[in-house]
Write a protein that holds these residues in place. Structure first.
Motif, PDB file in Angstrom:
ATOM      1  N   LYS A  71       4.383  -2.172  15.036  1.00  0.00           N
ATOM      2  CA  LYS A  71       4.253  -3.193  15.720  1.00  0.00           C
ATOM      3  C   LYS A  71       3.117  -4.091  15.067  1.00  0.00           C
ATOM      4  CE  LYS A  71       5.998  -1.812  20.031  1.00  0.00           C
ATOM      5  NZ  LYS A  71       5.556  -0.925  21.367  1.00  0.00           N
ATOM      6  N   LYS A  72       2.244  -3.582  14.254  1.00  0.00           N
ATOM      7  CA  LYS A  72       0.905  -4.035  13.531  1.00  0.00           C
ATOM      8  C   LYS A  72       1.571  -4.973  12.023  1.00  0.00           C
ATOM      9  CE  LYS A  72      -2.353  -0.725  15.627  1.00  0.00           C
ATOM     10  NZ  LYS A  72      -3.257  -0.129  15.185  1.00  0.00           N
ATOM     11  N   LEU A  73       2.643  -4.515  11.841  1.00  0.00           N
ATOM     12  CA  LEU A  73       3.315  -5.170  10.709  1.00  0.00           C
ATOM     13  C   LEU A  73       3.352  -6.614  10.660  1.00  0.00           C
ATOM     14  CD1 LEU A  73       5.715  -2.603   9.509  1.00  0.00           C
ATOM     15  CD2 LEU A  73       3.529  -2.856   8.580  1.00  0.00           C
ATOM     16  N   LYS A  74       3.298  -7.280   9.629  1.00  0.00           N
ATOM     17  CA  LYS A  74       3.407  -8.983   9.686  1.00  0.00           C
ATOM     18  C   LYS A  74       4.714  -9.073   9.358  1.00  0.00           C
ATOM     19  CE  LYS A  74      -1.350  -9.746   8.215  1.00  0.00           C
ATOM     20  NZ  LYS A  74      -2.138 -10.446   6.970  1.00  0.00           N
ATOM     21  N   LYS A  75       5.177 -10.052   9.958  1.00  0.00           N
ATOM     22  CA  LYS A  75       6.672 -10.447   9.703  1.00  0.00           C
ATOM     23  C   LYS A  75       6.816 -11.318   8.415  1.00  0.00           C
ATOM     24  CE  LYS A  75      11.246 -11.574  10.247  1.00  0.00           C
ATOM     25  NZ  LYS A  75      11.961 -10.451   9.874  1.00  0.00           N
ATOM     26  N   THR A  76       7.580 -10.787   7.451  1.00  0.00           N
ATOM     27  CA  THR A  76       7.297 -11.890   6.032  1.00  0.00           C
ATOM     28  C   THR A  76       9.075 -12.314   5.925  1.00  0.00           C
ATOM     29  OG1 THR A  76       7.997  -9.667   5.068  1.00  0.00           O
ATOM     30  CG2 THR A  76       5.553 -10.356   5.018  1.00  0.00           C
ATOM     31  N   ASN A  77       9.199 -13.216   5.258  1.00  0.00           N
ATOM     32  CA  ASN A  77      10.546 -13.766   4.897  1.00  0.00           C
ATOM     33  C   ASN A  77      10.762 -13.554   3.437  1.00  0.00           C
ATOM     34  OD1 ASN A  77      10.971 -14.718   7.484  1.00  0.00           O
ATOM     35  ND2 ASN A  77       9.851 -16.533   7.157  1.00  0.00           N
ATOM     36  N   THR A  78      11.878 -12.827   3.063  1.00  0.00           N
ATOM     37  CA  THR A  78      12.090 -12.728   1.579  1.00  0.00           C
ATOM     38  C   THR A  78      13.080 -13.558   1.177  1.00  0.00           C
ATOM     39  OG1 THR A  78      13.544 -11.087   2.147  1.00  0.00           O
ATOM     40  CG2 THR A  78      11.252 -10.212   1.860  1.00  0.00           C
ATOM     41  N   GLU A  79      12.835 -14.146   0.039  1.00  0.00           N
ATOM     42  CA  GLU A  79      13.541 -15.088  -0.633  1.00  0.00           C
ATOM     43  C   GLU A  79      14.116 -14.523  -1.958  1.00  0.00           C
ATOM     44  OE1 GLU A  79      12.169 -18.999  -1.286  1.00  0.00           O
ATOM     45  OE2 GLU A  79      11.295 -18.978   0.706  1.00  0.00           O
ATOM     46  N   GLU A  80      15.516 -14.523  -2.247  1.00  0.00           N
ATOM     47  CA  GLU A  80      15.982 -13.875  -3.448  1.00  0.00           C
ATOM     48  C   GLU A  80      16.135 -14.992  -4.442  1.00  0.00           C
ATOM     49  OE1 GLU A  80      19.690 -11.578  -5.134  1.00  0.00           O
ATOM     50  OE2 GLU A  80      19.260 -11.103  -3.020  1.00  0.00           O
ATOM     51  N   LYS A  81      15.393 -14.894  -5.597  1.00  0.00           N
ATOM     52  CA  LYS A  81      15.501 -15.874  -6.642  1.00  0.00           C
ATOM     53  C   LYS A  81      16.304 -15.307  -7.792  1.00  0.00           C
ATOM     54  CE  LYS A  81      11.015 -17.869  -5.344  1.00  0.00           C
ATOM     55  NZ  LYS A  81       9.872 -18.024  -5.895  1.00  0.00           N
ATOM     56  N   ASN A  82      17.665 -15.785  -7.995  1.00  0.00           N
ATOM     57  CA  ASN A  82      18.277 -15.694  -8.952  1.00  0.00           C
ATOM     58  C   ASN A  82      18.780 -16.778  -9.649  1.00  0.00           C
ATOM     59  OD1 ASN A  82      20.017 -14.285 -10.646  1.00  0.00           O
ATOM     60  ND2 ASN A  82      21.543 -13.519  -9.035  1.00  0.00           N
ATOM     61  N   THR A  83      18.002 -17.115 -10.715  1.00  0.00           N
ATOM     62  CA  THR A  83      18.253 -18.227 -11.428  1.00  0.00           C
ATOM     63  C   THR A  83      19.036 -18.054 -12.426  1.00  0.00           C
ATOM     64  OG1 THR A  83      16.429 -18.206 -12.687  1.00  0.00           O
ATOM     65  CG2 THR A  83      15.959 -19.352 -10.712  1.00  0.00           C
TER      66      THR A  83
END
Length: 53
Positions: A24-36
């Motif tokens: 519960k102490k972890l921060k929420k992160t948003n991951t973005e896949e970059k496939n150029t």
């Protein structure tokens, strides 16, 4: 000299810290896949290199 079986440290790792971990102490992160994709120019350059070798 052989050690008794219980003396081996690699048999079972110490999981006590993992069991105490509070996710519960972890921060929420948003991951973005970059496939150029390569540009048209880059593709042409690669083709030229393959032809010349």
């Amino acid at each position: 000299m052989l050690l008794p079986h219980r003396a081996k440290m690699c048999d079972k790792p110490d999981l006590s810290e993992v069991e105490k971990f509070d996710k519960k102490k972890l921060k929420k992160t948003n991951t973005e896949e970059k496939n150029t994709l390569p540009s048209k120019e880059t593709i042409e350059q690669e083709k030229e290199c393959v032809k010349s070798s």
